[in-house]
Write a protein that holds these residues in place. Structure first.
Motif, PDB file in Angstrom:
ATOM      1  N   ARG A   2       0.838  -1.203   0.000  1.00 56.45           N
ATOM      2  CA  ARG A   2       0.000   0.000   0.000  1.00 56.45           C
ATOM      3  C   ARG A   2       0.867   1.244   0.000  1.00 56.45           C
ATOM      4  NH1 ARG A   2      -3.364  -1.390   5.107  1.00 56.45           N
ATOM      5  NH2 ARG A   2      -2.896   0.782   5.440  1.00 56.45           N
ATOM      6  N   ASP A   4      -0.101   4.112   1.231  1.00 56.53           N
ATOM      7  CA  ASP A   4      -0.528   5.031   2.288  1.00 56.53           C
ATOM      8  C   ASP A   4       0.098   4.705   3.644  1.00 56.53           C
ATOM      9  OD1 ASP A   4      -1.937   2.674   2.639  1.00 56.53           O
ATOM     10  OD2 ASP A   4      -3.803   3.679   3.197  1.00 56.53           O
ATOM     11  N   ARG A   5       1.297   4.157   3.640  1.00 50.34           N
ATOM     12  CA  ARG A   5       2.006   3.831   4.875  1.00 50.34           C
ATOM     13  C   ARG A   5       3.163   4.801   5.040  1.00 50.34           C
ATOM     14  NH1 ARG A   5       0.334  -1.263   6.972  1.00 50.34           N
ATOM     15  NH2 ARG A   5       1.475  -0.437   8.733  1.00 50.34           N
ATOM     16  N   LEU A   8       6.767   3.821   5.683  1.00 49.88           N
ATOM     17  CA  LEU A   8       7.432   3.032   4.649  1.00 49.88           C
ATOM     18  C   LEU A   8       7.776   3.856   3.412  1.00 49.88           C
ATOM     19  CD1 LEU A   8       5.419  -0.290   4.893  1.00 49.88           C
ATOM     20  CD2 LEU A   8       7.541   0.370   6.037  1.00 49.88           C
TER      21      LEU A   8
END
Length: 74
Positions: A2, A4-5, A8
Motif C-alpha cells: 500500500r 498510504d504507509r 514506509l
C-alpha cells in the motif's frame, strides 16, 4: 504493497519493516493476544479480535485459527 504507509515512504521499505519489527518485538512479545493481519475484509479481522478478546476475558479456549492462517503457517 500500500502507498498510504508513511513510515514506509523510504528508499528501503523492506529494510524499514525489518528494523521496525526488530525494535517492536520486545513489546509485542508481552501481548496476551495476537491477531494475524492479512488481506481479508476488515469485518473478518474485527470478528476475530472480538472472539479472541471474549475468549481471553472469559477464560475460554480460543477458537482454532482461521483456515487462511493455518494453511499459511504449515
Amino acid at each position: 504493497r500500500r502507498a498510504d504507509r508513511p513510515l514506509l515512504q523510504t528508499a528501503d521499505p523492506e529494510g524499514t519493516v525489518t528494523r521496525l519489527l526488530t525494535e517492536r518485538e520486545p513489546v509485542y512479545s508481552h501481548a496476551d493476544l495476537t491477531i494475524a493481519s492479512r488481506d481479508v475484509p476488515h469485518d473478518r479481522i474485527v470478528e476475530e479480535c472480538i472472539e479472541a478478546l471474549r475468549a481471553h476475558l472469559c477464560g475460554e479456549q480460543a477458537a482454532q485459527p482461521p483456515a487462511d492462517i493455518a494453511s499459511a503457517i504449515r
